[in-house]
Design an enzyme around this catalytic site. Structure first.
Site, short mmCIF file in Angstrom:
data_model
loop_
_atom_site.label_atom_id
_atom_site.label_comp_id
_atom_site.label_asym_id
_atom_site.label_seq_id
_atom_site.Cartn_x
_atom_site.Cartn_y
_atom_site.Cartn_z
N TRP A 102 24.21 5.50 -42.30
CA TRP A 102 23.71 6.58 -41.44
C TRP A 102 24.65 6.79 -40.25
O TRP A 102 24.90 7.93 -39.84
CB TRP A 102 22.28 6.31 -40.99
CG TRP A 102 21.32 6.40 -42.13
CD1 TRP A 102 20.57 5.41 -42.66
CD2 TRP A 102 21.02 7.58 -42.91
NE1 TRP A 102 19.82 5.87 -43.73
CE2 TRP A 102 20.08 7.20 -43.89
CE3 TRP A 102 21.46 8.90 -42.87
CZ2 TRP A 102 19.56 8.10 -44.84
CZ3 TRP A 102 20.95 9.80 -43.81
CH2 TRP A 102 20.02 9.39 -44.77
N ASP A 171 20.21 6.73 -33.17
CA ASP A 171 19.38 7.15 -34.30
C ASP A 171 18.39 6.02 -34.55
O ASP A 171 18.76 4.94 -35.01
CB ASP A 171 20.29 7.37 -35.52
CG ASP A 171 19.50 7.72 -36.78
OD1 ASP A 171 18.26 7.74 -36.73
OD2 ASP A 171 20.16 7.96 -37.82
N LYS A 195 9.45 7.77 -41.56
CA LYS A 195 9.40 6.31 -41.68
C LYS A 195 8.23 5.75 -40.87
O LYS A 195 7.30 5.20 -41.43
CB LYS A 195 10.72 5.67 -41.23
CG LYS A 195 11.84 5.71 -42.27
CD LYS A 195 12.61 7.01 -42.31
CE LYS A 195 13.65 7.06 -43.40
NZ LYS A 195 14.91 7.63 -42.96
C1 LIG Z 1 16.05 8.30 -43.12
C2 LIG Z 1 17.13 8.24 -42.12
C3 LIG Z 1 17.91 9.36 -41.78
C4 LIG Z 1 17.75 10.68 -42.47
O1 LIG Z 1 16.70 11.36 -41.93
P1 LIG Z 1 16.35 12.85 -42.36
O2 LIG Z 1 15.11 13.07 -41.56
O3 LIG Z 1 16.17 12.86 -43.83
O4 LIG Z 1 17.47 13.72 -41.93
C5 LIG Z 1 18.86 9.22 -40.79
N1 LIG Z 1 19.06 8.05 -40.17
C6 LIG Z 1 18.35 6.96 -40.47
C7 LIG Z 1 18.61 5.67 -39.74
C8 LIG Z 1 17.36 7.02 -41.46
O5 LIG Z 1 16.65 5.92 -41.76
#
Ligand SMILES: *Cc1c(COP(=O)(O)O)cnc(C)c1O
Length: 359
Positions: A102, A171, A195
């Protein structure tokens, strides 16, 4: 009704209590005689929901007053572009630490819009560690430092905030609300909802107010954090249903005792699962112990030819979605807030039994 234990990495499990409330609310939400999907986002009832949702989130995360809570669409992935677009001009330098897939994606987006530098990279060991901070090649003039607090695929998590004066942008998609954090240590935090917050379709950004002014002209309205801040995130029609579920999840977390209580449970869940993995001859996890994730626990089987049987038998035992990400192989148990401790206990028991039969 037959619910399984759901170890999906995302969209992930939601608390059963929340699902039952939704089921009950659908035909007549909050005395409106309509479902929440059918009411105006500008109605008194929905505006109240949005305000309560923010109040609860601010309390759960202890968000200081000089931070704005923004609800956007486009997932964490769109935030990966909005971060450089809002915080940097085209010639500005921004620093990225890459501890997983990511973070790599976030860097790729930033390189389109700014002078984005990779200052530390864990790809040489397959994203199983966080490079020591003393080795980071930090820029003197970076507008911000981007990290991924929890890398969902390889299961690598910061348990300590990096130092320095540059605003940290993180993030937190797969770790937000799993434990208390010090929001004041960040310039901005973003997270897709699917999540630990609610259903896919809504995205959270928490931004320090002095960073809201975009550093370039002519950004589309929906790409500017500032327009969300100025409109209570109703700059256009928001994903009302997802927002409603997030509000229920926050109320549930409050009822659970808040994030101190969740952290205690989450730490216990992950530690017992890692202990079971480390204590076995069949299973292993390659991540450095000090940065193992509380939320995503990948593990491989010593004999990969057993993978198919493991997946088939675990599924039959009511343990769903244990297949690991294709880039890592093996298994992954995502054990977010809504995955109860009993699910982890059941998984550990299944793993021990599987090892006895096949080890
Ligand atoms: C799931 C995830 C994403 C992607 O998220 P989207 O909402 O599908 O764009 C980005 N970063 C992390 C750390 C994730 O776990």
């Amino acid at each position: 009704m037959s619910r399984v234990y759901n170890f999906s990495a995302g969209p992930a499990a939601l608390p059963l209590e929340v699902l039952e409330t939704i089921q009950n609310d659908i035909p007549d939400w909050n005395g409106t005689g309509m479902s929440v999907m059918e009411v105006s986002h500008r109605s008194k009832e929905f505006v109240e929901l949005a305000a309560r949702c923010e109040t609860n989130l601010r309390e759960l995360l202890a968000i200081p007053d000089d931070y704005s809570v923004l609800w956007t669409q486009g997932g964490a992935t769109l935030q990966m572009a909005m971060v450089p677009l809002n915080l940097a001009g085209p010639d500005d330098t921004v620093d990225y630490v890459q501890t997983g897939s990511w973070g790599k994606k976030a860097l790729g987006e930033a390189q389109k819009f700014a002078n984005a530098r990779l200052i530390a990279d864990a790809s040489d060991r397959n994203f199983t560690y966080i490079p020591d901070e003393s080795t980071w090649d930090r820029s003197d003039d970076a507008r911000y430092l981007h990290i991924t607090s929890n890398e969902t695929i390889a299961g690598v998590e910061y348990h300590q905030l990096p130092g320095g004066d540059v605003p940290i942008v993180s993030d937190m998609s797969s770790t937000i609300l799993s434990r208390p954090i010090d929001v004041s240590g960040y310039g901005a935090i973003y997270a897709g909802a699917q999540k630990n917050i609610g259903p896919a379709g809504i995205t959270l950004a928490i931004v320090r107010n002095d960073l809201l002014e975009p550093q370039r002209d002519n950004l589309p309205h929906l790409m500017m954090w500032k327009s969300y801040a100025e409109s209570d995130s109703m700059t256009n029609t928001p994903p009302t249903f997802a927002w409603y579920v997030a509000d229920l999840v926050f109320q549930y977390l409050q009822d659970m005792g808040g994030l101190d209580a969740m952290a205690e449970i989450n730490q216990r869940k992950s530690e017992k699962l890692y202990a079971a993995i480390d204590g076995s001859d069949l299973y292993s996890n390659p991540v450095d112990k000090h940065c193992r994730s509380w939320m995503n626990v990948p593990f491989i089987l010593a004999d990969a030819s057993l993978d198919a049987a493991f997946l088939e038998e675990s599924k039959a035992a009511g343990l769903a979605n244990l297949k690991g990400h294709r880039s890592v192989g093996g298994m992954r148990a995502s054990i977010y807030n809504a995955v109860p401790e009993a699910a982890v206990d059941a998984l550990i028991e299944f793993m021990a039994e599987f090892e006895r039969k096949n080890g």
